[in-house]
Scaffold this active site. Structure first.
Site, PDB file in Angstrom:
ATOM      1  N   SER A  68       0.829  -1.193   0.000  1.00  0.00           N
ATOM      2  CA  SER A  68       0.000   0.000   0.000  1.00  0.00           C
ATOM      3  C   SER A  68       0.872   1.254   0.000  1.00  0.00           C
ATOM      4  O   SER A  68       1.771   1.361  -0.823  1.00  0.00           O
ATOM      5  CB  SER A  68      -0.962  -0.058   1.176  1.00  0.00           C
ATOM      6  OG  SER A  68      -2.097   0.690   0.888  1.00  0.00           O
ATOM      7  N   LYS A 126       4.314   1.891  -2.227  1.00  0.00           N
ATOM      8  CA  LYS A 126       4.833   3.056  -2.961  1.00  0.00           C
ATOM      9  C   LYS A 126       6.280   3.275  -2.522  1.00  0.00           C
ATOM     10  O   LYS A 126       7.173   3.548  -3.326  1.00  0.00           O
ATOM     11  CB  LYS A 126       4.031   4.328  -2.642  1.00  0.00           C
ATOM     12  CG  LYS A 126       2.507   4.246  -2.801  1.00  0.00           C
ATOM     13  CD  LYS A 126       1.854   5.601  -2.471  1.00  0.00           C
ATOM     14  CE  LYS A 126       0.409   5.523  -1.995  1.00  0.00           C
ATOM     15  NZ  LYS A 126      -0.574   4.968  -2.874  1.00  0.00           N
ATOM     16  N   GLU A 152      -3.389  13.796  -0.176  1.00  0.00           N
ATOM     17  CA  GLU A 152      -3.589  12.929   0.998  1.00  0.00           C
ATOM     18  C   GLU A 152      -2.384  12.972   1.939  1.00  0.00           C
ATOM     19  O   GLU A 152      -2.536  13.112   3.160  1.00  0.00           O
ATOM     20  CB  GLU A 152      -3.876  11.481   0.571  1.00  0.00           C
ATOM     21  CG  GLU A 152      -4.152  10.597   1.787  1.00  0.00           C
ATOM     22  CD  GLU A 152      -4.531   9.166   1.443  1.00  0.00           C
ATOM     23  OE1 GLU A 152      -5.001   8.904   0.318  1.00  0.00           O
ATOM     24  OE2 GLU A 152      -4.364   8.300   2.331  1.00  0.00           O
ATOM     25  N   TRP A 189      -9.576   1.404  -6.364  1.00  0.00           N
ATOM     26  CA  TRP A 189      -8.725   2.493  -5.840  1.00  0.00           C
ATOM     27  C   TRP A 189      -7.231   2.250  -6.128  1.00  0.00           C
ATOM     28  O   TRP A 189      -6.449   3.189  -6.248  1.00  0.00           O
ATOM     29  CB  TRP A 189      -8.963   2.572  -4.329  1.00  0.00           C
ATOM     30  CG  TRP A 189      -8.391   3.755  -3.609  1.00  0.00           C
ATOM     31  CD1 TRP A 189      -7.372   3.744  -2.705  1.00  0.00           C
ATOM     32  CD2 TRP A 189      -8.845   5.118  -3.679  1.00  0.00           C
ATOM     33  NE1 TRP A 189      -7.148   5.005  -2.215  1.00  0.00           N
ATOM     34  CE2 TRP A 189      -8.038   5.861  -2.787  1.00  0.00           C
ATOM     35  CE3 TRP A 189      -9.850   5.774  -4.403  1.00  0.00           C
ATOM     36  CZ2 TRP A 189      -8.207   7.246  -2.601  1.00  0.00           C
ATOM     37  CZ3 TRP A 189     -10.008   7.150  -4.214  1.00  0.00           C
ATOM     38  CH2 TRP A 189      -9.191   7.856  -3.330  1.00  0.00           C
ATOM     39  N   HIS A 242      -7.272  -5.983   0.977  1.00  0.00           N
ATOM     40  CA  HIS A 242      -6.063  -5.172   0.763  1.00  0.00           C
ATOM     41  C   HIS A 242      -4.939  -5.692   1.654  1.00  0.00           C
ATOM     42  O   HIS A 242      -5.117  -5.891   2.852  1.00  0.00           O
ATOM     43  CB  HIS A 242      -6.409  -3.718   1.114  1.00  0.00           C
ATOM     44  CG  HIS A 242      -5.348  -2.724   0.788  1.00  0.00           C
ATOM     45  ND1 HIS A 242      -4.556  -2.803  -0.338  1.00  0.00           N
ATOM     46  CD2 HIS A 242      -4.965  -1.598   1.437  1.00  0.00           C
ATOM     47  CE1 HIS A 242      -3.721  -1.763  -0.358  1.00  0.00           C
ATOM     48  NE2 HIS A 242      -3.950  -1.021   0.711  1.00  0.00           N
TER      49      HIS A 242
END
Ligand code: MCU
Length: 429
Positions: A225, A229, A275, A319, A356
């Protein structure tokens, strides 16, 4: 020559052949001995960039000519790195004047100083069973590819807390954490490059410890997640990472930035920019105009080549932008192919469980194979591209360039790359 004199000679010949074969087998995917082996390449970036709706040609240099040899890739890679720092991540500074620290069986400490400022952070270590020094995988945020499988495969896990190096939840003009203590709270460098810098400093300490518990030439990275990244940025920006394994990284991770606006339900570029300060500040100019970017994430995938890359994605959550992720992998795999190392990349989004960051049985075997190939150097399984039908991107829609046939062997692309044989010969039990 009598048989008794011949035997040692034959044994020596056989040992030499095995050693040479070993070198040939590991060299194409070996990590570099340095963080950035193209640091000497001259790169002058233009003041503005032409708009391109399709993915930029990874093989087209800033001067407009195309890469023709594998040797050329080293400095083309540096252009991509500079373009990505300029527009996506912000600069990742080189190793500071002083980096000191220690490695124990449970912990790594890092102390950094530069220009009269200093900062420190630490990471947890969990060794596998057996006798070291061991390969190791950084788990960004303490979690990523199944850490039990990593240790059972013979690699240590280094639990890295990226938030100590670049904190989340701060405004962009007041960034916090060890990185920003050194480079300033208003640094334009985003959290992902700051997190990558932190891992690079841990690697500096592992190198300085000279084989104390951990091997500096057999390091991987994973994370899921937001930490996926981060794991991707770590592997892209430090060539000492031999195996990069981002999971479900979403926008600001693997997925092509140009694909996000058209991928229904995916996290928008502006949304991700707002975000957290994951992207560098300069990315604000592109959140509404990804076609203006002179680079895209398929070229960051290419920056990982020839090293091991295992991209894991989840097609069940819109998403996460897995369709754009598949295009990044397919386009980036063209760089791997051109360099003659198409077998070093794996992309896998064909998974059952929609949760997830779930622990997934589908990824266990490729995880073990990647660890064996790039960290333990005992395996040679070819990578796989396995894209879930529901989020399968179409590379042909995204490119107007073809993949060149490059001259020269991959060993000549990076003169400073030392093809490293395993540092500890494995003795059969
Ligand atoms: C996929 O990574 C992020 C995502 O970008 C965010 O929008 C969401 O808030 O959190 C994800 C994540 O890190 O989940 C653990």
């Amino acid at each position: 020559m009598s048989g008794s004199r011949l035997r040692p000679a034959l044994a020596l010949l056989a040992a030499t052949l095995i050693a040479v074969a070993g070198l040939i087998a590991v060299a194409p995917g070996a990590a570099a001995a340095v963080e950035d082996d193209g640091a000497d390449c001259p790169v002058s970036l233009p003041g503005s960039f032409p708009s391109t709706a399709k993915l930029p040609d990874p093989f087209k240099k800033i001067d407009g000519t195309r890469v023709t040899s594998k040797t050329d890739w080293r400095c083309r890679r540096q252009e991509i790195k500079k373009l990505a720092e300029r527009t996506i991540h912000g600069p990742k500074p080189v190793k500071p004047a002083s980096v000191t620290g220690s490695v124990s069986a449970t912990n790594i400490t890092v102390n950094v100083s530069e220009n009269g400022r200093s900062a420190g952070f630490s990471a947890g270590v969990q060794l596998p069973s057996g006798t070291g020094p061991f390969p190791a995988v950084f788990a960004v945020g303490g979690f990523g590819a199944d850490t039990a499988t990593i240790r059972a495969s013979g690699a240590a896990v280094i639990s890295y807390d990226p938030l100590a190096v670049g904190k989340e939840g701060t405004p962009r003009n007041n960034k916090q954490g060890a990185f920003y203590s050194i480079y300033g709270a208003s640094s334009g460098t985003g959290l992902l490059a700051a997190w990558a810098w932190g891992v690079s400093r841990i690697i500096d300490v592992i190198e300085q410890a000279g084989g104390q518990f951990l091997k500096a030439d057999a390091l991987g990275v994973t994370g899921c997640s937001r930490y996926g990244k981060g794991a991707f940025a770590v592997g892209v920006l430090d060539q000492r990472i031999a195996l990069t394994m981002p999971i479900e990284s979403g926008t600001a991770g693997v997925p092509i930035l140009r694909g996000i606006p058209g991928e229904s339900g995916s996290q928008g570029l502006g949304n991700a920019y707002g975000e957290q300060p994951w992207f560098g500040d300069a990315f604000s100019a592109y959140t509404g105009n990804p076609a203006g970017l002179p680079v895209d994430t398929h070229e960051l995938v290419g920056m990982v080549a020839p090293r091991g890359l295992f991209i894991m994605e989840n097609p069940h959550i819109d998403w996460l932008g897995a369709r754009s992720g598949s295009v990044a992998a397919l386009a980036g795999a063209e760089v791997y192919k051109a360099l003659g190392v198409g077998a070093n990349i794996t992309y896998w989004s064909d998974v059952q469980d929609g949760t997830h960051c779930a622990s997934r049985p589908e990824w266990r075997t490729p995880l073990q194979q990647n660890i064996q190939k790039f960290l333990l150097r005992t395996g040679s399984a070819a990578g796989t591209i396995r894209i879930a039908a529901k989020k399968a991107g179409n590379l042909a829609e995204w490119r107007d360039w073809s993949t060149p046939t490059l001259t020269d062997g991959p060993g000549t692309t990076t003169p400073t790359t030392t093809p490293t044989a395993p540092t500890t010969p494995t003795t059969p039990a």
